[in-house]
Structures are given as C-alpha cells and as structure tokens.
Scaffold this motif. Structure first.
Motif, PDB file in Angstrom:
ATOM      1  N   ILE A  55       0.868  -1.180   0.000  1.00  0.00           N
ATOM      2  CA  ILE A  55       0.000   0.000   0.000  1.00  0.00           C
ATOM      3  C   ILE A  55       0.902   1.226   0.000  1.00  0.00           C
ATOM      4  O   ILE A  55       1.730   1.402   0.895  1.00  0.00           O
ATOM      5  CB  ILE A  55      -0.913   0.011   1.249  1.00  0.00           C
ATOM      6  N   ARG A  56       0.754   2.044  -1.002  1.00  0.00           N
ATOM      7  CA  ARG A  56       1.697   3.150  -1.164  1.00  0.00           C
ATOM      8  C   ARG A  56       1.616   4.149  -0.016  1.00  0.00           C
ATOM      9  O   ARG A  56       2.630   4.642   0.474  1.00  0.00           O
ATOM     10  CB  ARG A  56       1.453   3.859  -2.498  1.00  0.00           C
ATOM     11  N   GLY A  57       0.409   4.453   0.432  1.00  0.00           N
ATOM     12  CA  GLY A  57       0.259   5.389   1.538  1.00  0.00           C
ATOM     13  C   GLY A  57       0.687   6.800   1.170  1.00  0.00           C
ATOM     14  O   GLY A  57       0.810   7.147  -0.005  1.00  0.00           O
ATOM     15  N   PHE A  58       0.963   7.603   2.196  1.00  0.00           N
ATOM     16  CA  PHE A  58       1.321   9.003   1.972  1.00  0.00           C
ATOM     17  C   PHE A  58       2.430   9.412   2.933  1.00  0.00           C
ATOM     18  O   PHE A  58       2.454   9.004   4.088  1.00  0.00           O
ATOM     19  CB  PHE A  58       0.097   9.902   2.176  1.00  0.00           C
ATOM     20  N   GLY A  59       3.346  10.225   2.436  1.00  0.00           N
ATOM     21  CA  GLY A  59       4.484  10.665   3.229  1.00  0.00           C
ATOM     22  C   GLY A  59       4.152  11.836   4.136  1.00  0.00           C
ATOM     23  O   GLY A  59       3.000  12.260   4.262  1.00  0.00           O
ATOM     24  N   SER A  60       5.194  12.390   4.745  1.00  0.00           N
ATOM     25  CA  SER A  60       5.006  13.448   5.746  1.00  0.00           C
ATOM     26  C   SER A  60       4.494  14.749   5.147  1.00  0.00           C
ATOM     27  O   SER A  60       4.019  15.624   5.874  1.00  0.00           O
ATOM     28  CB  SER A  60       6.327  13.704   6.476  1.00  0.00           C
ATOM     29  N   ASN A  61       4.567  14.889   3.831  1.00  0.00           N
ATOM     30  CA  ASN A  61       4.081  16.114   3.192  1.00  0.00           C
ATOM     31  C   ASN A  61       2.578  16.093   2.928  1.00  0.00           C
ATOM     32  O   ASN A  61       2.015  17.082   2.464  1.00  0.00           O
ATOM     33  CB  ASN A  61       4.815  16.347   1.865  1.00  0.00           C
ATOM     34  N   THR A  62       1.938  14.961   3.201  1.00  0.00           N
ATOM     35  CA  THR A  62       0.498  14.833   2.963  1.00  0.00           C
ATOM     36  C   THR A  62      -0.206  14.503   4.270  1.00  0.00           C
ATOM     37  O   THR A  62       0.071  13.478   4.891  1.00  0.00           O
ATOM     38  CB  THR A  62       0.206  13.720   1.937  1.00  0.00           C
ATOM     39  N   SER A  63      -1.111  15.368   4.691  1.00  0.00           N
ATOM     40  CA  SER A  63      -1.854  15.128   5.933  1.00  0.00           C
ATOM     41  C   SER A  63      -3.155  14.397   5.608  1.00  0.00           C
ATOM     42  O   SER A  63      -3.848  14.732   4.647  1.00  0.00           O
ATOM     43  CB  SER A  63      -2.154  16.444   6.646  1.00  0.00           C
ATOM     44  N   VAL A  64      -3.467  13.402   6.432  1.00  0.00           N
ATOM     45  CA  VAL A  64      -4.602  12.523   6.167  1.00  0.00           C
ATOM     46  C   VAL A  64      -5.471  12.396   7.412  1.00  0.00           C
ATOM     47  O   VAL A  64      -4.958  12.306   8.533  1.00  0.00           O
ATOM     48  CB  VAL A  64      -4.114  11.117   5.737  1.00  0.00           C
ATOM     49  N   CYS A  65      -6.779  12.386   7.206  1.00  0.00           N
ATOM     50  CA  CYS A  65      -7.732  12.105   8.281  1.00  0.00           C
ATOM     51  C   CYS A  65      -8.519  10.857   7.891  1.00  0.00           C
ATOM     52  O   CYS A  65      -9.152  10.821   6.832  1.00  0.00           O
ATOM     53  CB  CYS A  65      -8.680  13.286   8.490  1.00  0.00           C
ATOM     54  N   ILE A  66      -8.457   9.826   8.725  1.00  0.00           N
ATOM     55  CA  ILE A  66      -9.151   8.563   8.460  1.00  0.00           C
ATOM     56  C   ILE A  66     -10.269   8.397   9.476  1.00  0.00           C
ATOM     57  O   ILE A  66     -10.030   8.424  10.691  1.00  0.00           O
ATOM     58  CB  ILE A  66      -8.176   7.373   8.548  1.00  0.00           C
ATOM     59  N   ALA A  67     -11.496   8.230   8.983  1.00  0.00           N
ATOM     60  CA  ALA A  67     -12.666   8.109   9.862  1.00  0.00           C
ATOM     61  C   ALA A  67     -13.394   6.804   9.577  1.00  0.00           C
ATOM     62  O   ALA A  67     -13.784   6.536   8.436  1.00  0.00           O
ATOM     63  CB  ALA A  67     -13.606   9.294   9.650  1.00  0.00           C
TER      64      ALA A  67
END
Length: 507
Positions: free
Chosen positions: A312-324
C-alpha cells in the motif's frame, strides 16, 4: 471523475436522508465488489442480485467483462464474477468477449460447476436437461478452463453436488491439450481420480476410526496435525483457518514455530491472496485461547498483515490525512449469512491498514459523535481490536458530517479525508437540525477553508448512493473489501479515473 450521469441525482437513502445516485458504471462496480454471494447458486436471487442484473443491462458489455475479470483476479472474489460472466452471456453474442471472460474468471476447478449451476438458475432451466443448449461462448470458455487444472485440483473439488465435474465434461466437450490431460478427463468420467491428500480428507479419515479412549483420540489428532504441518502440503488459507484447531490439539512448539514461519513469510502472504479481514478473523480466534503458544501465533499474524500492507503506497510526511471509520449500527451487519465478519470489521481493518502507511495521520471513529483515537502505526490487528473495544464510546448513529465539522471547528487543514462507511449517513443530533448537518454541506464549507482538500468515500455496502455528489468538488467513491481498493486510491491520486484499473484489464 467524468461519467454519463443520470438526470435525477438526488434520492433518499436507507436511513431516510438525502443522498446522491451514482452513474451506471460506478454503481455496478460498487454493488459488485461489496457483494458476498453464497458459494452455491441453488437458491433464488436476492434484491442485490436483481439490482446487479439491471445494472449489467445498463452498461457496455466490455465494461461488464472487464469488471468480472477484475473482481476475480484483483479483488479475489469468487461467486460474483461467475454471475457477471453468465449474465453477460445472456446479452452478448457474436464475438469472443464472453468466452474470454469465462476463461479468465474460472480460477478453481469447482468454479466450472458453480458457473454452470448459476447458468441453470439464471436461465430458469427446468426438466431433465436443465443445461441443454449451453451458450457457445460459455462452452468455449469452460473448455479452455478444463485444460488449466491438474488431477489434484480436479480431485480436490470433485464433489457430490447437483452438477458434477463429470456432467460438466459431457456438456462442454473440452479437447485435451495432451495425452496426460486426456487421461485425467477419462478418470473424471470413470470416477477414478486419485483421492487428494488434503487436511479435510486426512482428518475425515481419522475421525472415522474408533479409539479406546478420549486420550488416545486426542493424541491421534495431535499427531495428525503435526504430520500435516511438517508435510508442507497444508495451504496458506487452510493454515489460517485451522490455527485454533492446531493449538487446541496441543501440537508441539516446534510444529507451531513451523506454522508461524510460514504464516509470516513475505512470499507466502503475497501468494495467498487473502482478504485482509481473514487475518483479523484468525487473530480473534487465537486471542481468546489459553495456549502458551498463542502469543507466538498472534505475532506471526501481525507480521503477515504488515507484509500485506507493505504494497500500500500510503502518503508521506508532506500529505496530511484524516481517516474516519463508521462504527454505526448499520455497519454491524455480517458480510454473508454464515460469516462472523461484519462491515464494521472490514471498515476498521482497511482504515487501520491505510493508517499504518501514512506519516502524518489522525484516525478516529464516528457514530453519534466523532472521536480521534491515536494508535501506533505498528500492530495493525491489535489496533483494530482497540477500536473494536472502544466503539461504544461514540454511539451507533451515522453522523459522518461531524468528522468534517470538527476539522472546521479546529481550523485543521488536511489534504485527504477518508471515510470508511456504508454511505448511509444521516443526522441524529436534534441540537444540529438544519441544512448544514450533512456531510455534503460540511464539505462545501470545508472547501472554503481547504480548497485543495479531497474527500474519499470507501463504500463497504454498495447500496448505489453516496452522501455527497461524486461528480465534482474533489469527491471520490471507492468500493470493496480487499486491500486492492488502495490501487484505486493510487489511480485517483495520480489523476486517473476511479475505474481506470478496471479499464486496463485485457480480455
């Protein structure tokens, strides 16, 4: 995303709230990848099957064909791809599309007879010759499939069902590609296939023996499990399904070490094609046992899931993510009549899998309220259990809008908001009645605060509606129960359409 959309976009969802329809391709995709049909097709179709049939008629044949192959080979679903292939055969003829589809969706020997069983049901065949005048394209596809299996695979699935492999062989008339293959076909006809060495046949034979005492029986089953483990012939799924049986049989620590090494092997995990919630089901079975070897097994399962999440590629520190994660009452619905796994479990599992691959992430759950629950990015299965333990803390309604409302209140700008839900959102909070107490309204407000933000709805139920219009405003719908949903997420992140992974399938 650009789709040919219907004239009327707003409808009422199952909770009585305003929702938005999906275009025909997206609705068929979401309905199919969130469907758990019975492995047997000898009962009347339900409402979901009827809706899928209707949607198949509304879509282009090539898209339906590619979707069938995609769900079998990428999503690893079994029954629904067979249904798509058969329904396509009722509408499409004159070319090789159906035959190529059938050939690619039949991945196990028993799927030959399963497809014929559904063909019989779908075409309302009755009488002595229920499968007379079989579609030529279905016949060609099954003929090709017959030549892809060896004797062990045929023997393993040669069962006393309504339609047997022998019946299928006579119907399809496959031309053997070699003398060895012809010899196997002859054995199918004669009923002389070698009995396969499987854990089912081995333990079944042992169970028919008589023992002088219960203690003798326990020792015999323990020895048999150890023999199966060290034989190297116990497949990954069989191992995963029988962890509890092995531990309760009291197998040796050496045997369980062998099991754990296999479970946590990176290549074995990749080849197993297990849906993520299978690991969760095994984890829960083992966690409640009193065996001193249980901890070792739990660690192996965590390692296995970590390997499955690695792609799963996911996202690095430059991308903020909110998972609900939606933990409402409607999410506590089993994926099938016989399953202990609920939509709730799948949502938590997928959400925590993604959380483990994000560097800057806040994760939480919503029901009556929304609550952030900070957990480590390690121990994926343990984190799911932690969420599961705490779900009552937010209640059981579906106030998904409160996720975004909270971000607005805190002036928190995130790049991506991910909701894992059945998409049946509504407002149960009487203190916030009004037009703004919806996900759609809050998203409009949030876009003013964070114009570049994107909203992703991971649809786990496939009811054919979304709480926000997915045609605009950086809103995307992704559906399914497999970790392959993150391939779709990657496609969207790269600017491609949600269905581009399906459109790439070669027929």
């Amino acid at each position: 995303m650009k789709f040919n959309v219907r004239t009327t976009n707003k409808v009422t969802n199952h909770a009585g709230a305003t929702a938005h329809t999906l275009d025909e391709r997206l609705e068929l995709y979401s309905a199919v990848v969130t469907t758990s049909l019975s492995d047997k097709f000898y009962e009347k179709a339900g409402e979901r099957m009827e809706r899928i049939r209707m949607l198949i008629e509304l879509n282009e044949p090539d898209f339906v064909a590619r979707l069938a192959v995609y769900t079998r080979q990428r999503m690893h679903l079994r029954s629904v791809p067979l249904m798509l292939a058969v329904e396509l055969a009722k509408l499409q003829s004159g070319n090789s599309t159906v035959g190529n589809t059938v050939r690619q969706v039949v991945q196990r020997a028993d799927e030959i007879t399963e497809l014929l069983a559904y063909y019989q049901l779908a075409n309302a065949r009755t009488g002595a010759k229920k499968l007379n005048k079989l579609s030529k394209q279905v016949q060609r596809g099954l003929s090709a499939a017959f030549n892809t299996f060896d004797e062990y695979q045929f023997a393993k699935y040669d069962r006393a069902s309504e339609i047997k492999l022998k019946d299928a062989l006579f119907l399809v008339h496959p031309k053997a590609v070699s003398e060895q293959q012809q010899a196997i076909f002859n054995k199918i006809v004669q009923g002389t296939l070698d009995i396969p060495y499987t854990w089912e046949t081995t333990l079944s034979a042992l169970g028919q023996q008589k023992f002088h005492s219960e203690g003798q029986k326990i020792l015999a089953f323990r020895a048999q499990w150890e023999e199966l483990i060290f034989s190297g012939k116990l497949g990954y799924m069989a191992t995963l399904r029988n962890l509890r049986n092995m531990l309760e049989a009291g197998v040796s620590s050496q045997a369980m070490e062998r099991v754990c090494t296999y479970l946590s092997d990176r290549e074995a995990v990749a080849k197993s094609r297990q849906l993520p919630f299978r690991f969760l089901a095994a984890y829960r079975e083992v966690k409640g046992l009193s065996s001193g070897l249980a901890a070792m097994v739990l660690d192996a399962l965590e390692d296995a899931v970590a390997h499955s999440a690695a792609n799963i590629r996911g996202f690095g520190s430059n991308t903020s993510v909110c998972i609900a994660c939606d933990v409402s009452g409607s999410m506590q619905t089993p994926v099938s009549a016989k399953s202990k796994v609920q939509l709730y479990d799948i949502g938590l599992m997928l959400g925590i899998l993604l959380q483990s691959r994000c560097a800057q992430v806040q994760t939480g759950m919503f029901g009556d309220t929304w609550k952030i629950v900070n957990v480590s990015r390690k121990n994926i299965l343990g984190n799911v259990q932690e969420f599961y333990r705490r779900e009552g803390e937010v209640g059981y309604s579906t106030n998904g809008y409160k996720v975004i409302q909270d971000l607005i209140a805190r002036r928190q700008i995130v790049d991506k908001i991910m909701l894992f839900t059945d998409c049946q959102l509504w407002n149960s909070d009487s203190t916030q009645a009004g037009a703004t107490a919806t996900l759609s309204a809050q998203w409009t407000l949030y876009k003013k605060l964070a114009p570049k933000a994107k909203l992703y709805l991971f649809d786990l139920a496939g009811h054919g509606q979304a709480p926000v219009d997915v045609r605009a405003s950086d809103v995307y719908l992704i559906a399914g129960w497999s970790d392959k949903v993150f391939d779709v997420l990657n496609a969207l992140d790269e600017g491609r359409a949600a269905l581009s992974e399906i459109e790439k399938i070669a027929l």
